[in-house]
Design an enzyme around this catalytic site. Structure first.
Site, PDB file in Angstrom:
ATOM      1  N   TYR A  65       0.855  -1.194   0.000  1.00  0.00           N
ATOM      2  CA  TYR A  65       0.000   0.000   0.000  1.00  0.00           C
ATOM      3  C   TYR A  65       0.883   1.233   0.000  1.00  0.00           C
ATOM      4  O   TYR A  65       1.842   1.300   0.771  1.00  0.00           O
ATOM      5  CB  TYR A  65      -0.905   0.019   1.241  1.00  0.00           C
ATOM      6  CG  TYR A  65      -2.349   0.127   0.850  1.00  0.00           C
ATOM      7  CD1 TYR A  65      -2.810   1.288   0.220  1.00  0.00           C
ATOM      8  CD2 TYR A  65      -3.234  -0.916   1.041  1.00  0.00           C
ATOM      9  CE1 TYR A  65      -4.123   1.381  -0.189  1.00  0.00           C
ATOM     10  CE2 TYR A  65      -4.543  -0.819   0.637  1.00  0.00           C
ATOM     11  CZ  TYR A  65      -4.994   0.324   0.014  1.00  0.00           C
ATOM     12  OH  TYR A  65      -6.285   0.423  -0.396  1.00  0.00           O
ATOM     13  N   GLU A  67      -0.374   4.877  -0.535  1.00  0.00           N
ATOM     14  CA  GLU A  67      -1.107   6.124  -0.801  1.00  0.00           C
ATOM     15  C   GLU A  67      -0.166   7.314  -0.673  1.00  0.00           C
ATOM     16  O   GLU A  67       0.648   7.385   0.256  1.00  0.00           O
ATOM     17  CB  GLU A  67      -2.245   6.282   0.206  1.00  0.00           C
ATOM     18  CG  GLU A  67      -3.451   5.440  -0.144  1.00  0.00           C
ATOM     19  CD  GLU A  67      -4.599   5.648   0.831  1.00  0.00           C
ATOM     20  OE1 GLU A  67      -4.416   6.364   1.825  1.00  0.00           O
ATOM     21  OE2 GLU A  67      -5.669   5.074   0.582  1.00  0.00           O
ATOM     22  N   ASP A 218      -4.917  14.174 -25.498  1.00  0.00           N
ATOM     23  CA  ASP A 218      -5.104  12.787 -25.059  1.00  0.00           C
ATOM     24  C   ASP A 218      -4.384  11.888 -26.073  1.00  0.00           C
ATOM     25  O   ASP A 218      -4.888  11.588 -27.139  1.00  0.00           O
ATOM     26  CB  ASP A 218      -6.606  12.473 -24.997  1.00  0.00           C
ATOM     27  CG  ASP A 218      -6.874  11.036 -24.591  1.00  0.00           C
ATOM     28  OD1 ASP A 218      -5.916  10.233 -24.573  1.00  0.00           O
ATOM     29  OD2 ASP A 218      -8.047  10.717 -24.313  1.00  0.00           O
ATOM     30  N   THR A 244      -2.258   6.261 -22.448  1.00  0.00           N
ATOM     31  CA  THR A 244      -2.335   4.916 -21.881  1.00  0.00           C
ATOM     32  C   THR A 244      -0.991   4.249 -22.150  1.00  0.00           C
ATOM     33  O   THR A 244      -0.329   4.534 -23.151  1.00  0.00           O
ATOM     34  CB  THR A 244      -3.468   4.079 -22.510  1.00  0.00           C
ATOM     35  OG1 THR A 244      -3.292   4.046 -23.925  1.00  0.00           O
ATOM     36  CG2 THR A 244      -4.829   4.645 -22.183  1.00  0.00           C
ATOM     37  N   LYS A 247      -1.143   0.581 -25.160  1.00  0.00           N
ATOM     38  CA  LYS A 247      -1.481   0.488 -26.596  1.00  0.00           C
ATOM     39  C   LYS A 247      -0.176   0.452 -27.392  1.00  0.00           C
ATOM     40  O   LYS A 247       0.586  -0.483 -27.253  1.00  0.00           O
ATOM     41  CB  LYS A 247      -2.407   1.637 -26.977  1.00  0.00           C
ATOM     42  CG  LYS A 247      -3.748   1.593 -26.225  1.00  0.00           C
ATOM     43  CD  LYS A 247      -4.705   2.661 -26.714  1.00  0.00           C
ATOM     44  CE  LYS A 247      -6.091   2.493 -26.153  1.00  0.00           C
ATOM     45  NZ  LYS A 247      -6.291   3.145 -24.846  1.00  0.00           N
ATOM     46  N   ARG A 253      -1.270  -2.450 -18.676  1.00  0.00           N
ATOM     47  CA  ARG A 253      -2.539  -1.726 -18.724  1.00  0.00           C
ATOM     48  C   ARG A 253      -2.492  -0.570 -17.719  1.00  0.00           C
ATOM     49  O   ARG A 253      -2.296  -0.812 -16.525  1.00  0.00           O
ATOM     50  CB  ARG A 253      -3.598  -2.738 -18.294  1.00  0.00           C
ATOM     51  CG  ARG A 253      -4.976  -2.541 -18.700  1.00  0.00           C
ATOM     52  CD  ARG A 253      -5.633  -3.879 -18.985  1.00  0.00           C
ATOM     53  NE  ARG A 253      -5.247  -4.275 -20.321  1.00  0.00           N
ATOM     54  CZ  ARG A 253      -5.675  -3.667 -21.421  1.00  0.00           C
ATOM     55  NH1 ARG A 253      -6.528  -2.668 -21.354  1.00  0.00           N
ATOM     56  NH2 ARG A 253      -5.259  -4.057 -22.599  1.00  0.00           N
TER      57      ARG A 253
HETATM   58  N1  PLP Z   1      -8.568   8.153 -24.316  1.00  0.00           N
HETATM   59  C1  PLP Z   1      -8.534   7.600 -25.531  1.00  0.00           C
HETATM   60  C2  PLP Z   1      -8.364   8.472 -26.725  1.00  0.00           C
HETATM   61  C3  PLP Z   1      -8.651   6.210 -25.680  1.00  0.00           C
HETATM   62  O1  PLP Z   1      -8.627   5.665 -26.888  1.00  0.00           O
HETATM   63  C4  PLP Z   1      -8.809   5.410 -24.526  1.00  0.00           C
HETATM   64  C5  PLP Z   1      -8.943   3.955 -24.601  1.00  0.00           C
HETATM   65  O2  PLP Z   1      -9.289   3.373 -25.562  1.00  0.00           O
HETATM   66  C6  PLP Z   1      -8.856   6.049 -23.279  1.00  0.00           C
HETATM   67  C7  PLP Z   1      -8.726   7.414 -23.205  1.00  0.00           C
HETATM   68  C8  PLP Z   1      -9.126   5.285 -22.014  1.00  0.00           C
HETATM   69  O3  PLP Z   1      -8.180   4.349 -21.686  1.00  0.00           O
HETATM   70  P1  PLP Z   1      -8.530   3.168 -20.665  1.00  0.00           P
HETATM   71  O4  PLP Z   1      -9.297   2.149 -21.436  1.00  0.00           O
HETATM   72  O5  PLP Z   1      -7.188   2.691 -20.202  1.00  0.00           O
HETATM   73  O6  PLP Z   1      -9.345   3.756 -19.564  1.00  0.00           O
END
Ligand code: PLP
Length: 448
Positions: A65, A67, A218, A244, A247, A253
């Protein structure tokens, strides 16, 4: 490659033998290992992580843990954990040239939520991409908590075009600018989940500056392409970048946030205690492993090959009679419009048929899709995973041919079985984990 020890880890889990007491889960893991290595993995958001990433994810760091943040934890015993998280943060900063990194978000969705929470008050306006044109659920879907807390306004794409020199279905920056002027958003979001073109940062920056908005990029999908130098980086241009790690970046993950130093405190407090509890430090360690792997020269070759493979696959699929949304791809993914191939064929049916033929991908809406999001007229495919397994442009031509054949002969079980057999043969020639076998292969710590 190391010599195989007496007790050999398997592909299903490096610690498979420890699962002897749970034969149900052990056999499910073995079945999934079989599926991942004998069928084609074309889901654009998936990849094959390295055994080192899997080892960190499956490590005893899951017991801790922690935090808080390095140097500021709420529980004891943090010396090692702090070093792990510091390493992950430093590697992320160095990989992307960022001033600050937060590696705790459990997922990309959490990363986006944390940014909204840090920078935008409930009820204030966020301008992001429309979901049915490629945006993500966290960009304001009615089904997502994001749309209940903040007010979302959405931009879309230009109309489709047959002119190869002026592809349509690309982000309509005039619309972004007009909406920004009219709606005065607090935050503008770039980035998408189903968009096959590079997304330039500069026009978003200019528009954000013209209305005094902050700018979030993003980068969930193309993070690995940016890390590998195959795409320009939004990090020097945007105020905040989320991504993320699982990918194109090929890590565990999870999610992460990069930002300017002056936003670090707000971002960190929004992740913890704002949104999450204890961080998943085993995943943070695996993120650190992935960041180091992505900084290696061979990852640059990988990122370049992912894009080249996507281009080759898109070209070959066009030759099979499919229409490519925006006429092609500049990244790792593409969207197919099935209607010119067969007006009766839906995305749902195509996905199911291809599943039977051992080709895994997902149905997807296409811009202005006349069918529902559950049925759809399109498919989304990506090359990140099979490129990791070593496939190149030649194999992409074969993959397109197999997709065309399976869908043309979808009523014929024998024909589908023949495609399935060829898929198995192709996958057998490109094992994603050459040093780990599905059942009880030799131990391996590397992919080579
Ligand atoms: N933002 C975009 C553009 C995505 O394509 C994705 C996932 O497909 C996410 C955010 C969210 O990622 P997660 O599935 O890890 O929550």
């Amino acid at each position: 490659m190391t010599d195989a020890p007496a007790s050999r880890p398997t592909l299903a889990s490096p610690y498979q033998s420890w699962l002897a007491g749970d034969p149900e889960i052990a056999s499910l893991l073995a079945a999934e290992a079989e599926r991942q290595t004998t069928t084609l993995q074309l889901i654009a958001s998936e990849n094959f992580t390295s055994p080192a990433v899997m080892a960190a994810t499956g490590s005893l760091l899951t017991n801790k843990y922690a935090e808080g943040y390095p140097g500021r934890r709420y529980y004891g015993g943090n010396q090692v954990i702090d070093e792990v998280e510091d390493l992950a943060r430093d590697r992320a900063k160095s990989l992307f040239g960022a001033e600050h990194a937060n590696v705790q978000p459990h997922a990309g969705a959490m990363a986006n939520l944390a940014v909204y929470q840090a920078l935008v008050k409930p009820g204030e306006t966020i301008l992001a991409m429309r979901l049915d044109q490629g945006g993500h659920l966290t960009h304001g879907s009615p089904a997502s908590i994001t749309s209940k807390v903040w007010r979302f306004v959405s931009y879309g794409l230009t109309p489709a075009s047959d002119d190869p020199d002026r592809p349509g279905e690309i982000i309509d920056f005039d619309q972004v600018a007009d909406l920004a002027k009219a709606e005065r958003p607090k935050l503008i979001v770039a980035g998408a989940t189903a968009y096959s073109r590079q997304i330039p940062s500069e026009p978003f920056r200019e528009i954000a500056d013209s209305v005094g908005a902050l700018f979030l990029f993003d980068l969930a999908h193309p993070a690995g392409l940016v890390a590998g130098g195959a795409h320009p980086s939004p990090v020097p241009v945007a105020d905040v970048v989320t991504f993320t790690t699982h990918k194109t970046l090929r890590g565990p993950r999870g999610g992460a946030i990069l930002c300017r130093a002056d936003l670090a405190k707000a971002i960190d407090s929004a992740v913890f205690p704002g949104l999450q509890g204890g961080p998943l430090e085993h995943v943070v360690a695996a993120k650190a492993v992935a960041f180091a792997e992505a900084a290696r020269p061979d990852f640059r070759d990988y990122a370049t090959q992912v894009v080249a493979n996507a281009r080759a696959l898109a070209g070959a699929l066009a030759g099979e009679g499919f229409r490519l949304v925006s006429n092609g791809t500049e990244n790792h993914l593409m969207l197919l419009d099935l209607r010119p191939f067969d007006a009766e064929l839906t995305g749902k049916e195509a996905q199911e048929v291809l599943d039977r033929a051992g080709i895994t991908l997902n149905r997807n809406t296409i811009p202005d899709d006349p069918r529902s999001p559950f049925v759809t007229s399109g498919l989304r495919l990506g090359t990140a995973a099979q490129t990791t397994a070593g496939m190149g442009e030649e194999e992409m031509g074969r993959v397109a041919g197999l997709i065309g054949r399976a869908l043309r002969q979808r009523g014929d079980d024998d024909a589908l079985a023949a495609v399935r057999a060829e898929v198995g043969e192709l996958c057998g020639a490109f094992p994603p984990y050459p040093t780990l076998a599905p059942g009880a292969g030799p131990a391996g710590t590397d992919r080579s």
